[in-house]
Every structure is written in structure tokens, then in C-alpha cells.
Write a protein that holds these residues in place. Structure first.
Motif, PDB file in Angstrom:
ATOM      1  N   ARG A 115      12.027   5.508  -4.461  1.00 45.56           N
ATOM      2  CA  ARG A 115      10.902   5.302  -5.370  1.00 45.56           C
ATOM      3  C   ARG A 115      10.533   6.587  -6.106  1.00 45.56           C
ATOM      4  NH1 ARG A 115       7.307   1.284  -6.273  1.00 45.56           N
ATOM      5  NH2 ARG A 115       5.277   1.862  -7.144  1.00 45.56           N
ATOM      6  N   SER A 116      10.730   7.740  -5.466  1.00 41.81           N
ATOM      7  CA  SER A 116      10.330   9.014  -6.064  1.00 41.81           C
ATOM      8  C   SER A 116      11.287  10.123  -5.659  1.00 41.81           C
ATOM      9  CB  SER A 116       8.901   9.380  -5.632  1.00 41.81           C
ATOM     10  OG  SER A 116       8.603  10.728  -5.979  1.00 41.81           O
ATOM     11  N   LYS A 152      11.226  12.383  -2.146  1.00 36.48           N
ATOM     12  CA  LYS A 152      12.466  12.462  -1.366  1.00 36.48           C
ATOM     13  C   LYS A 152      12.898  13.913  -1.177  1.00 36.48           C
ATOM     14  CE  LYS A 152      17.158  10.572  -1.141  1.00 36.48           C
ATOM     15  NZ  LYS A 152      18.158   9.681  -1.797  1.00 36.48           N
ATOM     16  N   ASP A 153      12.825  14.723  -2.221  1.00 34.67           N
ATOM     17  CA  ASP A 153      13.187  16.140  -2.118  1.00 34.67           C
ATOM     18  C   ASP A 153      12.227  16.880  -1.192  1.00 34.67           C
ATOM     19  OD1 ASP A 153      15.281  15.719  -3.835  1.00 34.67           O
ATOM     20  OD2 ASP A 153      14.289  16.555  -5.600  1.00 34.67           O
ATOM     21  N   TRP A 154      10.942  16.555  -1.309  1.00 33.22           N
ATOM     22  CA  TRP A 154       9.930  17.175  -0.433  1.00 33.22           C
ATOM     23  C   TRP A 154      10.224  16.853   1.030  1.00 33.22           C
ATOM     24  CZ3 TRP A 154       6.827  14.024   2.611  1.00 33.22           C
ATOM     25  CH2 TRP A 154       5.825  14.679   3.344  1.00 33.22           C
ATOM     26  N   ALA A 201       0.812  -1.219   0.000  1.00 42.65           N
ATOM     27  CA  ALA A 201       0.000   0.000   0.000  1.00 42.65           C
ATOM     28  C   ALA A 201       0.842   1.265   0.000  1.00 42.65           C
ATOM     29  CB  ALA A 201      -0.945  -0.002   1.206  1.00 42.65           C
ATOM     30  N   ILE A 202       1.978   1.256   0.678  1.00 41.81           N
ATOM     31  CA  ILE A 202       2.773   2.485   0.760  1.00 41.81           C
ATOM     32  C   ILE A 202       3.282   2.892  -0.619  1.00 41.81           C
ATOM     33  CG2 ILE A 202       4.999   1.404   1.259  1.00 41.81           C
ATOM     34  CD1 ILE A 202       5.541   3.710   3.197  1.00 41.81           C
ATOM     35  N   TYR A 222       1.013   8.470  -5.367  1.00 40.28           N
ATOM     36  CA  TYR A 222       0.033   9.555  -5.332  1.00 40.28           C
ATOM     37  C   TYR A 222       0.689  10.871  -4.926  1.00 40.28           C
ATOM     38  CZ  TYR A 222      -4.097  12.283  -4.058  1.00 40.28           C
ATOM     39  OH  TYR A 222      -5.037  13.270  -3.969  1.00 40.28           O
ATOM     40  N   MET A 223       1.579  10.814  -3.942  1.00 44.34           N
ATOM     41  CA  MET A 223       2.305  12.011  -3.544  1.00 44.34           C
ATOM     42  C   MET A 223       3.166  12.533  -4.695  1.00 44.34           C
ATOM     43  SD  MET A 223       3.475  11.017   0.345  1.00 44.34           S
ATOM     44  CE  MET A 223       4.291  12.600   0.627  1.00 44.34           C
ATOM     45  N   THR A 224       3.771  11.619  -5.438  1.00 43.99           N
ATOM     46  CA  THR A 224       4.568  12.017  -6.600  1.00 43.99           C
ATOM     47  C   THR A 224       3.718  12.769  -7.596  1.00 43.99           C
ATOM     48  OG1 THR A 224       6.015  10.103  -6.333  1.00 43.99           O
ATOM     49  CG2 THR A 224       6.006  11.162  -8.492  1.00 43.99           C
ATOM     50  N   TRP A 225       2.519  12.263  -7.846  1.00 45.83           N
ATOM     51  CA  TRP A 225       1.597  12.929  -8.779  1.00 45.83           C
ATOM     52  C   TRP A 225       1.240  14.329  -8.290  1.00 45.83           C
ATOM     53  CZ3 TRP A 225      -3.590  14.503  -8.281  1.00 45.83           C
ATOM     54  CH2 TRP A 225      -4.217  14.876  -9.478  1.00 45.83           C
TER      55      TRP A 225
END
Length: 221
Positions: free
Chosen positions: A182-183, A187-189, A135-136, A142-145
Motif C-alpha cells: 500500500r505504501s 514498507k521502507d521504514w 481501519a488499518i 497516515y504513516m505515509t503522510w
């Protein structure tokens, strides 16, 4: 003395801690073993849940209500935008992480790996852990989007939505359950979030029996 009764890895407590620190409201942190059902704790909150905030002579429970109270009483710096439309988006995302993410990921990973051991309620359920690990990935995507379109999760400014997400992810990062590769966007956020002064006490958390992973408090990962 203002106090926050909390559990270090609780994402709901961490969300409140981040809001308090961002608004420079000093509180004493009191670790609460809520699962033991202490009578004094139950008098503070009959629901037997943390966080509980003692502030301005009041005892307050429920993290969402506490954060809204802090925003109304201490509006600077703002964690909710000015417009109703943007406030709606922040509240929607706070609910996403505190409800959907919590039930699909946090309870399956953090609760299985940590809470059961601390509370002595059994052994981790491998099926739940596998479910949370699947699920994560969906939630990180979704956060990436979202971050492909916005500077922060809910828009162009940091808000309570970012703190809600970071509260859950930081708790899981403590047990190395977040794949930051993964993203790049996520990671930057997270690097921006955890570099804020408000995050310092969270990065200093130590949980008995669960040592910090080497990367946890490293601002550069």
C-alpha cells in the motif's frame, strides 16, 4: 536475573522488548498466560496485564511507564529526543498507536484471529475483522503522510514512536494482516526497523498453532 514476563505477539510487550534490546539490557523472557489468572502472576501485577519487567530489583508494569523508566535510567542510545517539542511528538505518536491503532486495528485483527483461539474464548467475529481491515488502511496512509515529511515517524531520528508502531505492525505481520504494497514509504521504514539487531528476537518468535508466514523474518520482504 532480570526478567520480562510477556506474550510473544503482544505489541505492548514487543515495544518493551525493542527498548530493552536497543539499549542492550539483557533479560530473560518468560511467557505468561495472563488470562488464566495465576495467583503468583496476580501478585506481580494485580491488574493482570503484561508486560511485567523485573529489573534493578523492581517489578514494573504498564509498557509506557516501563519505557519511560528505561529512558531515564539508561539514556543511551536515546529513544526520546532532547527538546520538549520533539518529545511531545514522540509521546503523541506512541499514544496514537497504543490507543487509537490498538483499539481500531489490533483488537479487531490480532485479538480476533489469535487471542480468541489461544484463550479459548470463541470464534473470530467477521464484522470486527472487516472493521480492522478497513481501519488499518487509514493508519498506513497516515504513516505515509508522516514519512513523506520526515525520515522517521516523529522526526529525523528513530524514537520510541517508531518502536510503538513497529510493535503493532509486526504482530499483525505475523498473521499476514499488513498490506506492505500500500505504501513504499511505510514498507521502507519497516525494512529499516526490522533490520536492526534489536528486532532479531521478535523475528524469531514462534507461536504454537500459528506458523510464521514466509516473509515474516525476511529482511528483504
Amino acid at each position: 536475573m532480570n526478567r520480562l514476563y510477556h506474550v510473544p505477539l503482544s505489541p505492548f510487550c514487543r515495544k518493551v522488548r525493542l527498548s530493552l534490546a536497543e539499549k542492550k539490557i539483557e533479560v530473560e523472557l518468560v511467557e505468561e498466560r495472563y488470562w488464566e489468572g495465576d495467583s503468583e502472576f496476580l501478585r506481580r501485577n494485580p491488574a493482570a496485564k503484561v508486560p511485567i519487567l523485573k529489573l534493578d530489583g523492581r517489578l514494573m508494569s504498564e509498557s509506557a511507564a516501563i519505557c519511560e523508566y528505561l529512558e531515564e535510567k539508561h539514556p543511551t542510545p536515546p529513544l526520546l529526543p532532547a527538546s520538549p517539542e520533539l518529545r511531545f511528538e514522540v509521546r503523541r505518536l506512541v499514544s496514537w498507536f497504543d490507543d487509537k491503532f490498538h483499539h481500531e486495528v489490533t483488537t479487531k485483527l490480532l485479538y480476533e484471529r489469535v487471542n480468541k483461539k489461544v484463550q479459548k474464548t470463541g470464534y473470530p467475529d467477521s464484522a470486527n475483522i472487516k472493521s480492522g481491515a478497513r481501519a488499518i488502511k487509514y493508519h498506513l496512509d497516515y504513516m505515509t503522510w508522516l514519512l513523506d515529511q520526515r525520515r522517521w515517524l516523529a522526526g529525523d531520528q528513530m524514537t520510541l514512536a517508531d518502536f510503538a508502531a513497529a510493535a503493532h505492525l509486526s504482530s499483525l505481520d505475523y498473521i499476514s494482516d499488513v498490506d506492505w504494497n500500500r505504501s513504499a514509504n511505510v514498507k521502507d521504514w519497516y525494512a529499516k526497523i526490522k533490520s536492526r539487531p534489536a528486532f532479531r528476537s521478535i523475528l524469531a518468535d514462534q507461536v504454537s498453532g500459528f506458523p510464521q508466514p514466509a516473509h515474516y523474518s525476511n529482511l528483504d520482504f
